[in-house]
Write an enzyme that holds these catalytic residues in place. Structure first.
Site, mmCIF file in Angstrom:
data_model
loop_
_atom_site.group_PDB
_atom_site.id
_atom_site.type_symbol
_atom_site.label_atom_id
_atom_site.label_comp_id
_atom_site.label_asym_id
_atom_site.label_seq_id
_atom_site.Cartn_x
_atom_site.Cartn_y
_atom_site.Cartn_z
ATOM 1 N N GLU A 24 0.938 -0.775 0.070
ATOM 2 C CA GLU A 24 -0.262 0.168 0.378
ATOM 3 C C GLU A 24 1.167 0.688 -0.299
ATOM 4 O O GLU A 24 1.642 1.516 0.867
ATOM 5 C CB GLU A 24 -1.216 0.312 1.160
ATOM 6 N N LEU A 25 1.214 2.040 -0.879
ATOM 7 C CA LEU A 25 1.730 3.823 -0.939
ATOM 8 C C LEU A 25 0.700 4.195 0.298
ATOM 9 O O LEU A 25 -0.774 4.857 -1.306
ATOM 10 C CB LEU A 25 2.036 3.468 -2.974
ATOM 11 N N ARG A 51 -4.675 9.747 1.489
ATOM 12 C CA ARG A 51 -5.473 9.631 3.143
ATOM 13 C C ARG A 51 -5.481 10.996 3.842
ATOM 14 O O ARG A 51 -5.019 11.653 3.480
ATOM 15 C CB ARG A 51 -4.964 8.778 4.260
ATOM 16 N N HIS A 103 -13.336 4.575 7.743
ATOM 17 C CA HIS A 103 -12.626 4.954 9.681
ATOM 18 C C HIS A 103 -13.201 5.468 10.266
ATOM 19 O O HIS A 103 -13.809 6.780 9.576
ATOM 20 C CB HIS A 103 -11.715 5.689 8.760
ATOM 21 N N LYS A 127 -13.493 -2.188 3.137
ATOM 22 C CA LYS A 127 -12.240 -1.343 4.727
ATOM 23 C C LYS A 127 -13.178 -0.705 5.437
ATOM 24 O O LYS A 127 -13.857 -0.104 5.435
ATOM 25 C CB LYS A 127 -11.248 -1.292 3.943
ATOM 26 N N GLN A 187 -1.663 -1.096 14.895
ATOM 27 C CA GLN A 187 -0.756 -1.560 12.979
ATOM 28 C C GLN A 187 0.437 -2.829 14.107
ATOM 29 O O GLN A 187 1.210 -2.284 14.404
ATOM 30 C CB GLN A 187 -0.757 -0.638 12.118
#
Length: 201
Positions: A24-25, A51, A103, A127, A187
């Protein structure tokens, strides 16, 4: 289940090549936005993410410019991450597979709220990343994972890092990891995740 490593630089990309299935960039965390053609040389499937600040990222620029960049990068990516509040036209314009994301850094909403999001999805993968406050919050996430395919769902926060691993065994197609410093609360390091998954299997 694929191990996704979130990269904040091309140095991270090089390190991630050893352990990641997908990279994931997190372009909102890069020092500058790279030429979109540069990502075509990465020999792993790529998720492009830019993001917004309100979703836990660093991008605070013009929204139209952000969408335009995502469209350009989508020509060279395997997936583009798009927030679930974006217009249908944005989803239709993207030229690769889409991860529709939600999110919430304040709480985990009700199961019914999450269910409505998943059932209305426009991406190939949905997600969900929400803040965990109590173990009961994971019951909502677990129910979603058990009832729907192609859903990535976990609780954020150091005390709920275990939900990222358990989600893999409930059908989550991806587990998002770090390489070195984590970029999201809870994470886990990709090498540790590989080891944990190997032991549990």
């Amino acid at each position: 289940m694929k191990v996704v490593v979130s990269a904040t630089s091309f140095a991270d990309v090089l390190n991630a090549m050893k352990v990641a299935d997908i990279i994931e960039l997190r372009l909102d965390l890069f020092s500058t936005f790279p030429d979109e053609r540069k990502i075509s040389g990465i020999e792993k499937p790529i998720i492009v993410t830019i993001r917004r600040v309100e979703d836990g990222g660093k991008y605070d620029g013009d929204e139209c410019e952000r969408i335009d960049m995502l469209l350009r990068y989508s020509r060279y990516a395997s997936y583009v991450d798009l927030e679930c509040d974006l217009e249908d036209e944005t989803f239709k314009s993207i030229r690769c597979s889409k991860i529709e994301s939600y999110h919430n850094f304040k709480e985990t909403p009700s199961y019914e709220f999450l269910k409505d999001l998943v059932e209305g999805r426009r991406g190939e993968i949905f997600k969900i990343a929400t803040l965990g406050r109590e173990r009961g919050d994971f019951l909502k996430i677990a129910k979603i994972l058990c009832e729907y395919d192609d859903v990535v769902a976990f609780l954020m926060g150091e005390d709920f890092a275990w939900t990222r691993i358990l989600a893999c065994f409930l059908g989550s197609p991806f587990v998002y990891c770090s390489i070195g410093k984590s970029i999201a609360p809870g994470q886990l390091d990709a090498f540790k995740v590989r080891k944990i998954l190997g032991l549990m299997r």
